[in-house]
Design a protein around this motif. Structure first.
Motif, mmCIF file in Angstrom:
data_model
loop_
_atom_site.group_PDB
_atom_site.id
_atom_site.type_symbol
_atom_site.label_atom_id
_atom_site.label_comp_id
_atom_site.label_asym_id
_atom_site.label_seq_id
_atom_site.Cartn_x
_atom_site.Cartn_y
_atom_site.Cartn_z
ATOM 1 N N SER A 120 0.839 -1.203 0.000
ATOM 2 C CA SER A 120 0.000 0.000 0.000
ATOM 3 C C SER A 120 0.872 1.251 0.000
ATOM 4 O O SER A 120 0.599 2.224 -0.706
ATOM 5 N N PHE A 121 1.934 1.209 0.816
ATOM 6 C CA PHE A 121 2.857 2.341 0.831
ATOM 7 C C PHE A 121 3.486 2.522 -0.551
ATOM 8 O O PHE A 121 3.538 3.638 -1.093
ATOM 9 N N GLU A 122 3.957 1.419 -1.118
ATOM 10 C CA GLU A 122 4.645 1.493 -2.405
ATOM 11 C C GLU A 122 3.710 2.055 -3.483
ATOM 12 O O GLU A 122 4.102 2.921 -4.273
ATOM 13 N N ARG A 123 2.477 1.565 -3.493
ATOM 14 C CA ARG A 123 1.487 2.048 -4.474
ATOM 15 C C ARG A 123 1.268 3.563 -4.317
ATOM 16 O O ARG A 123 1.309 4.314 -5.290
ATOM 17 N N ASP A 124 1.092 4.028 -3.075
ATOM 18 C CA ASP A 124 0.814 5.452 -2.847
ATOM 19 C C ASP A 124 2.039 6.319 -3.119
ATOM 20 O O ASP A 124 1.933 7.443 -3.604
ATOM 21 N N TRP A 125 3.207 5.796 -2.798
ATOM 22 C CA TRP A 125 4.448 6.538 -3.045
ATOM 23 C C TRP A 125 4.665 6.717 -4.548
ATOM 24 O O TRP A 125 5.004 7.804 -5.024
#
Lengths: 266, 153
Positions: A120-125
């Motif tokens: 989720s972090f990677e997607r949003d980043w």
């Protein structure tokens, strides 16, 4: 579900909030309104927002025309919290930082493990990087990545008196005994260590507090922070993986097996 | 934390290297614990009352429901004063707690009920000077009652 990152697993862990974050040099040309433009892109995932003062140093100067610049960037530095429907997951955005949180919310079941939060972090980043590109803003010059786990030990559940921390925490935390002193009355500490692999530092902060629901707690915050090898997302994620391992490994080492039983270690 | 009484030169405050919090959780000022020794004692007294409360048939039920003690702790978190005389606590039949700050002739007495109702009585020389109902979240009024007892209002 991929769970290669699970170092320890508890049925009822004391963690109440986890944060994966990245701080970078202030983005040239980036203004407060950009946060609103970014929100528009992710609004279906994060339909609510709150505005707060930014994390870190805040400098506001009073001049002849009232409030003036913050380090030459913006007159009113802000941090946007973009919050999902459950109120448990959010993105925090400010001129020099991007963070993604999971927090425990009454009535919302479950703890979001790192192997779930990571993508989720990677997607949003990546969404944020794409946004900067679309807005013709420079890519972030990353100076620090962070993994933070915030744990709360509740009086009446994990402990009754501060002396109980002698059995909740291991010898990892020094407790003193002598002929002069008796019961432990209060505990707070802030310790910082260098990570053995030289990739950054690890900090532990213990502080007593009264929670909004009136519970008395000791909050133990464990943070790993350091500079990824490069600005690439791949290196950032690799650093977060090692930071996560350091934080969880430290938590397991610093807390006793007796405490692990209370939390239902699997 | 024991208050510094040194008359020596002020030391520069050393900032910890980790000076920012990414937490979005909110709770009462943690730093107050370190500067307000009365608070820690007060919390231990509340905990003891909650643990030790008993139901005495024919006399009264002195058990303290968790809702009452939680409200008392929220009240305490609204008092941002480092140096205070230690408050006293007693349980009242029906699951209420009476918290009293005494300074000389003046008392600020808070009666906290399980329903969340808080009644504050201000007493001078044992005589009621005023009484009021307040919300535990009302920082200004909670603190003002204590300041009145201290003769600072």
């Amino acid at each position: 579900m991929e769970n290669s990152h699970r170092i320890a697993d508890f049925e009822n862990p004391p963690v109440v909030e986890t944060v994966l974050g990245v701080f970078f040099s202030p983005l040239h040309g980036y203004g407060a309104l950009h946060q609103g433009v970014f929100w528009h892109r992710v609004r279906t995932r994060y339909p609510r927002y709150e505005l707060m003062s930014p994390i870190g140093e805040l400098e506001v100067r009073l001049g002849p025309q009232g409030l003036q610049s913050f380090q030459g960037l913006q007159p009113f530095p802000i941090r946007s919290l973009l919050i999902d429907e459950s109120n448990a997951q959010l993105v925090q955005l400010q001129a020099n930082g991007f963070l993604r949180n999971w927090r425990k919310v009454p009535g919302v079941p479950g703890y979001i493990h790192y192997d779930v939060m990571r993508p989720s972090f990677e997607r949003d980043w990546i969404e944020f990087l794409n946004f900067l590109g679309d807005e013709r803003l420079a890519s972030p010059e990353v100076f620090e990545a962070q993994v933070t786990y915030i744990n709360q030990f509740v009086r009446g559940f994990e402990w009754e008196t501060y002396d109980d921390f002698r059995r909740i925490l291991t010898e990892w935390i020094p407790f003193h005994r002598s002929d002069i002193i008796s019961n432990l009355k209060l505990m707070s500490f802030h310790e910082a260590y260098q990570l053995k692999d030289g990739s950054g530092r690890l900090e532990l902060v213990a502080q007593p507090a009264i929670r909004q629901d009136g519970k008395e707690i000791l909050q133990l915050t464990i943070t790993a922070a350091g500079k990824p090898r490069s600005n690439s997302t791949e290196d950032l994620m690799a650093w977060l993986d090692s930071g996560h391992a350091a934080v969880v490994g430290t938590f397991v080492e610093a807390t006793s097996q007796e405490a692990h039983k209370i939390w239902g270690r699997k | 934390m024991i208050a510094a009484v040194s008359t020596g030169p002020m030391l520069e405050r050393v900032q910890p290297s980790y000076a920012r919090s990414p937490s979005t959780s909110l709770f009462a000022s943690a730093s107050l614990f370190e500067s307000a020794p009365w608070l820690n004692d007060a919390l231990s007294q509340i905990h003891d009352l909650e643990k030790g409360g008993k139901n005495y048939p024919g006399i009264g039920d002195l058990t303290i429901p968790p809702e009452t003690s939680a409200t008392v702790r929220i009240l305490l978190s609204q008092i941002n004063l480092p140096l205070l005389p230690r408050p006293s606590f007693s349980s009242v039949s029906g699951g209420a707690i009476v918290m009293k700050f005494t300074a000389g002739e003046r008392d600020a007495e808070f009666t906290v009920f399980p329903s969340g109702t808080v009644i504050v009585n201000l007493l001078e020389g044992g005589n009621l000077a005023s009484d009021d109902e307040l919300s535990p979240q009302d920082q200004g009024r909670v603190q003002n009652a204590v300041l009145w007892a201290l003769g600072r209002l």
